[in-house]
Design a protein around this motif. Structure first.
Motif, PDB file in Angstrom:
ATOM      1  N   ILE A  81       0.837  -1.211   0.000  1.00 30.17           N
ATOM      2  CA  ILE A  81       0.000   0.000   0.000  1.00 30.17           C
ATOM      3  C   ILE A  81       0.868   1.255   0.000  1.00 30.17           C
ATOM      4  O   ILE A  81       0.621   2.200  -0.756  1.00 30.17           O
ATOM      5  CB  ILE A  81      -0.949  -0.011   1.209  1.00 30.17           C
ATOM      6  N   LEU A  82       1.898   1.273   0.853  1.00 29.73           N
ATOM      7  CA  LEU A  82       2.773   2.446   0.913  1.00 29.73           C
ATOM      8  C   LEU A  82       3.526   2.649  -0.399  1.00 29.73           C
ATOM      9  O   LEU A  82       3.752   3.787  -0.830  1.00 29.73           O
ATOM     10  CB  LEU A  82       3.758   2.332   2.080  1.00 29.73           C
ATOM     11  N   PHE A  83       3.880   1.551  -1.051  1.00 30.83           N
ATOM     12  CA  PHE A  83       4.563   1.664  -2.344  1.00 30.83           C
ATOM     13  C   PHE A  83       3.617   2.238  -3.393  1.00 30.83           C
ATOM     14  O   PHE A  83       4.021   3.054  -4.238  1.00 30.83           O
ATOM     15  CB  PHE A  83       5.094   0.300  -2.787  1.00 30.83           C
ATOM     16  N   ALA A  84       2.343   1.831  -3.330  1.00 32.83           N
ATOM     17  CA  ALA A  84       1.336   2.379  -4.256  1.00 32.83           C
ATOM     18  C   ALA A  84       1.157   3.879  -4.028  1.00 32.83           C
ATOM     19  O   ALA A  84       1.031   4.653  -4.986  1.00 32.83           O
ATOM     20  CB  ALA A  84       0.007   1.647  -4.062  1.00 32.83           C
ATOM     21  N   VAL A  85       1.165   4.291  -2.751  1.00 29.30           N
ATOM     22  CA  VAL A  85       1.069   5.719  -2.426  1.00 29.30           C
ATOM     23  C   VAL A  85       2.291   6.458  -2.982  1.00 29.30           C
ATOM     24  O   VAL A  85       2.166   7.564  -3.534  1.00 29.30           O
ATOM     25  CB  VAL A  85       0.965   5.918  -0.893  1.00 29.30           C
ATOM     26  N   TYR A  86       3.454   5.857  -2.845  1.00 29.27           N
ATOM     27  CA  TYR A  86       4.695   6.462  -3.352  1.00 29.27           C
ATOM     28  C   TYR A  86       4.611   6.705  -4.864  1.00 29.27           C
ATOM     29  O   TYR A  86       4.988   7.772  -5.365  1.00 29.27           O
ATOM     30  CB  TYR A  86       5.875   5.548  -3.016  1.00 29.27           C
ATOM     31  N   ILE A  87       4.108   5.716  -5.590  1.00 33.44           N
ATOM     32  CA  ILE A  87       3.957   5.853  -7.048  1.00 33.44           C
ATOM     33  C   ILE A  87       2.960   6.966  -7.380  1.00 33.44           C
ATOM     34  O   ILE A  87       3.204   7.787  -8.275  1.00 33.44           O
ATOM     35  CB  ILE A  87       3.497   4.518  -7.673  1.00 33.44           C
ATOM     36  N   LEU A  88       1.848   7.010  -6.658  1.00 35.34           N
ATOM     37  CA  LEU A  88       0.835   8.043  -6.899  1.00 35.34           C
ATOM     38  C   LEU A  88       1.389   9.439  -6.649  1.00 35.34           C
ATOM     39  O   LEU A  88       1.135  10.376  -7.408  1.00 35.34           O
ATOM     40  CB  LEU A  88      -0.381   7.806  -6.009  1.00 35.34           C
ATOM     41  N   LEU A  89       2.153   9.598  -5.569  1.00 35.22           N
ATOM     42  CA  LEU A  89       2.707  10.913  -5.249  1.00 35.22           C
ATOM     43  C   LEU A  89       3.723  11.361  -6.285  1.00 35.22           C
ATOM     44  O   LEU A  89       3.905  12.559  -6.517  1.00 35.22           O
ATOM     45  CB  LEU A  89       3.357  10.897  -3.858  1.00 35.22           C
ATOM     46  N   TRP A 106      -6.922   4.875   3.995  1.00 36.90           N
ATOM     47  CA  TRP A 106      -7.946   4.113   4.723  1.00 36.90           C
ATOM     48  C   TRP A 106      -7.592   2.625   4.731  1.00 36.90           C
ATOM     49  O   TRP A 106      -7.693   1.962   5.768  1.00 36.90           O
ATOM     50  CB  TRP A 106      -9.303   4.330   4.059  1.00 36.90           C
ATOM     51  N   ILE A 107      -7.172   2.106   3.586  1.00 40.17           N
ATOM     52  CA  ILE A 107      -6.806   0.684   3.500  1.00 40.17           C
ATOM     53  C   ILE A 107      -5.585   0.393   4.379  1.00 40.17           C
ATOM     54  O   ILE A 107      -5.524  -0.651   5.045  1.00 40.17           O
ATOM     55  CB  ILE A 107      -6.534   0.282   2.029  1.00 40.17           C
ATOM     56  N   ALA A 108      -4.623   1.336   4.386  1.00 37.61           N
ATOM     57  CA  ALA A 108      -3.428   1.162   5.235  1.00 37.61           C
ATOM     58  C   ALA A 108      -3.833   1.061   6.705  1.00 37.61           C
ATOM     59  O   ALA A 108      -3.314   0.222   7.456  1.00 37.61           O
ATOM     60  CB  ALA A 108      -2.458   2.318   5.025  1.00 37.61           C
ATOM     61  N   GLY A 109      -4.774   1.906   7.133  1.00 33.00           N
ATOM     62  CA  GLY A 109      -5.268   1.848   8.508  1.00 33.00           C
ATOM     63  C   GLY A 109      -6.004   0.540   8.770  1.00 33.00           C
ATOM     64  O   GLY A 109      -5.836  -0.082   9.828  1.00 33.00           O
ATOM     65  N   PHE A 110      -6.805   0.115   7.804  1.00 30.33           N
ATOM     66  CA  PHE A 110      -7.567  -1.135   7.934  1.00 30.33           C
ATOM     67  C   PHE A 110      -6.617  -2.323   8.121  1.00 30.33           C
ATOM     68  O   PHE A 110      -6.815  -3.170   8.996  1.00 30.33           O
ATOM     69  CB  PHE A 110      -8.434  -1.337   6.687  1.00 30.33           C
ATOM     70  N   VAL A 111      -5.577  -2.368   7.299  1.00 28.31           N
ATOM     71  CA  VAL A 111      -4.609  -3.474   7.375  1.00 28.31           C
ATOM     72  C   VAL A 111      -3.815  -3.413   8.681  1.00 28.31           C
ATOM     73  O   VAL A 111      -3.557  -4.444   9.317  1.00 28.31           O
ATOM     74  CB  VAL A 111      -3.670  -3.429   6.150  1.00 28.31           C
ATOM     75  N   ASP A 112      -3.430  -2.203   9.098  1.00 25.50           N
ATOM     76  CA  ASP A 112      -2.683  -2.056  10.353  1.00 25.50           C
ATOM     77  C   ASP A 112      -3.524  -2.506  11.550  1.00 25.50           C
ATOM     78  O   ASP A 112      -2.984  -2.923  12.575  1.00 25.50           O
ATOM     79  CB  ASP A 112      -2.247  -0.599  10.540  1.00 25.50           C
ATOM     80  N   GLY A 113      -4.850  -2.425  11.402  1.00 21.58           N
ATOM     81  CA  GLY A 113      -5.739  -2.876  12.466  1.00 21.58           C
ATOM     82  C   GLY A 113      -5.621  -4.361  12.770  1.00 21.58           C
ATOM     83  O   GLY A 113      -6.023  -4.812  13.848  1.00 21.58           O
ATOM     84  N   PHE A 114      -5.054  -5.133  11.842  1.00 20.27           N
ATOM     85  CA  PHE A 114      -4.792  -6.556  12.087  1.00 20.27           C
ATOM     86  C   PHE A 114      -3.455  -6.762  12.788  1.00 20.27           C
ATOM     87  O   PHE A 114      -3.264  -7.737  13.499  1.00 20.27           O
ATOM     88  CB  PHE A 114      -4.795  -7.333  10.768  1.00 20.27           C
ATOM     89  N   SER A 115      -2.522  -5.822  12.586  1.00 20.14           N
ATOM     90  CA  SER A 115      -1.192  -5.957  13.185  1.00 20.14           C
ATOM     91  C   SER A 115      -1.220  -5.711  14.681  1.00 20.14           C
ATOM     92  O   SER A 115      -0.634  -6.480  15.456  1.00 20.14           O
ATOM     93  CB  SER A 115      -0.221  -4.969  12.524  1.00 20.14           C
TER      94      SER A 115
END
Length: 399
Positions: A81-89, A106-115
């Motif tokens: 997800i962070l890599f996708a954000v990097y490409i978008l920026l 939002w997806i990054a937060g959702f996924v972190d909620g499992f960690s």
């Protein structure tokens, strides 16, 4: 302490730093793309909402898969997800890209909620019960250290090197954290796939409010102290600095730094006396809550900026004492599979209480003055300490 604990400890610490840098980078990036302070302020909100929704899904996932596997997969997805954000920026030149960026946040937060609940539930599986107090102290201390580094040094690095490079650093840190998650070896348990969906969903909430093992008392304390924690929301602290202490914005930063310093010092002190905390967590919870209440009242009455910083530093060890003792108590009560669901429900409750805290402290500040926010918080912490006293007396009567 075995190697698995140190890998878990590293995973928590490095991820904390990576996500602090990510949040700061996204806040600045959104501001530069939109030139809107409101949209940039939404970054943390959208991220937390993602974590909130994941806490509803986590109990079902933890019912089917080992926590180590959940942690590894969530870490890998965060990197993607962070890599996708990097490409978008790199491509972002128009406002239409903002929707995609916010969706990824939002997806990054959702996924972190499992960690988060996975890590907390894994702690007692990587150390002996005797070392739980020391393990939680160590994790809590480094958590505060990396938060301080992320939010203080991060701003300097962003200003000097720009958001793209710092976002790349965040990705690299998450890759290191992912490698540590692969190395974690914990006690294996049997997972059931036959439990009814509603029973799975409500199991964490049922444990939170279970009167038989004192977890309901702990939860009631969490609710009271969660509402009281609104005193440290950035806007409330800033108003207090300006209107009560009569100082500029830089003192707002000093007070925040003082809080982190106190928390770090507190975590280190509790590490030295971890056995005493672990032997009688009820007493530790009671002492921590009472002295936080006392110091918050002093903070509200004080109008001298230097003393305000000293009081905030003094609060740190008592906050840590209460939080670490609570973690030890909970981890000694429940098995790993139950802990994971409880922490998911606990996170969910935290987000609900935090939202209410923002609302109620803002109302009190607007209608009665910011100083009454601190009086209100002091009363809530005092009520929490009475709850802890009742817990302590009940434990003594049992023994």
């Amino acid at each position: 302490m075995n190697s698995s604990f140190y890998y878990l400890w590293s995973n928590i610490s490095i991820s904390k730093l990576a996500l602090s840098l990510f949040t700061m980078t996204m806040t600045l990036s959104i501001y530069k793309l939109s030139n809107s302070a409101t949209l940039s302020a939404l970054v943390m909100f959208v991220y937390v909402i993602g974590k909130f929704f994941s806490s509803f899904v986590f109990p079902f996932i933890s019912e089917k898969y080992p926590l180590q596997k959940i942690l590894k997969r969530s870490m890998f997805l965060q990197i993607v997800i962070l890599f996708a954000v990097y490409i978008l920026l790199n491509k972002a030149t128009i406002h239409s890209i903002l929707f995609l960026i916010f969706l990824l946040i939002w997806i990054a937060g959702f996924v972190d909620g499992f960690s988060s609940p996975s890590r907390m539930a894994l702690i007692p599986t990587t150390v002996t019960e005797y070392k739980l107090g020391r393990a939680n102290s160590l994790i809590s201390t480094t958590d505060q250290v990396f938060s301080l580094i992320g939010w203080s040094v991060g701003a300097v690095l962003l200003n000097r090197y720009g958001q793209l490079l710092i976002l790349l650093v965040s990705i690299i840190l998450l890759c290191i954290s992912f490698i540590t998650s692969i190395q974690i070896k914990a006690n294996s348990i049997t997972y059931s796939a036959t439990k009814l969906k509603w029973a799975t969903f409500k199991s964490g909430w049922t444990m939170l409010f279970n009167p038989r093992n004192n977890l309901r008392t702990i939860t009631n304390m969490d609710i009271l102290e969660g509402v009281a924690s609104g005193i440290w929301i950035g806007g409330i602290t800033l108003v207090f600095v300006k209107e009560v202490l009569n100082k500029g914005e830089q003192w707002w930063g000093f007070i925040n730094t003082g809080y982190f310093i106190g928390s770090i010092a507190g975590g280190m002190l509790i590490m030295l006396f971890s056995h005493k905390v672990q032997t009688n967590p009820f007493r530790a919870i009671m002492i921590g809550s009472f002295f936080v209440s006392f110091l918050v009242f002093l903070y509200a009455l004080n109008k001298i900026a230097v003393i305000a910083i000293l009081l905030v530093i003094l609060m740190g060890p008592f906050y840590q004492l209460r939080d670490i003792a609570q973690q030890v108590f909970i981890q000694k009560q429940l098995r790993e599979e139950s802990l994971a669901k409880l922490y998911a429900a606990k996170d969910n409750l935290y987000y609900l209480v935090f939202t209410f805290s923002v609302f109620i402290t803002g109302l009190i500040s607007d209608y009665f003055g910011v100083i009454f926010v601190y009086y209100f918080a002091g009363l809530l912490y005092l009520a929490s300490s009475f709850y802890a006293y009742a817990l302590f007396k009940r434990a003594k009567s049992v023994t």
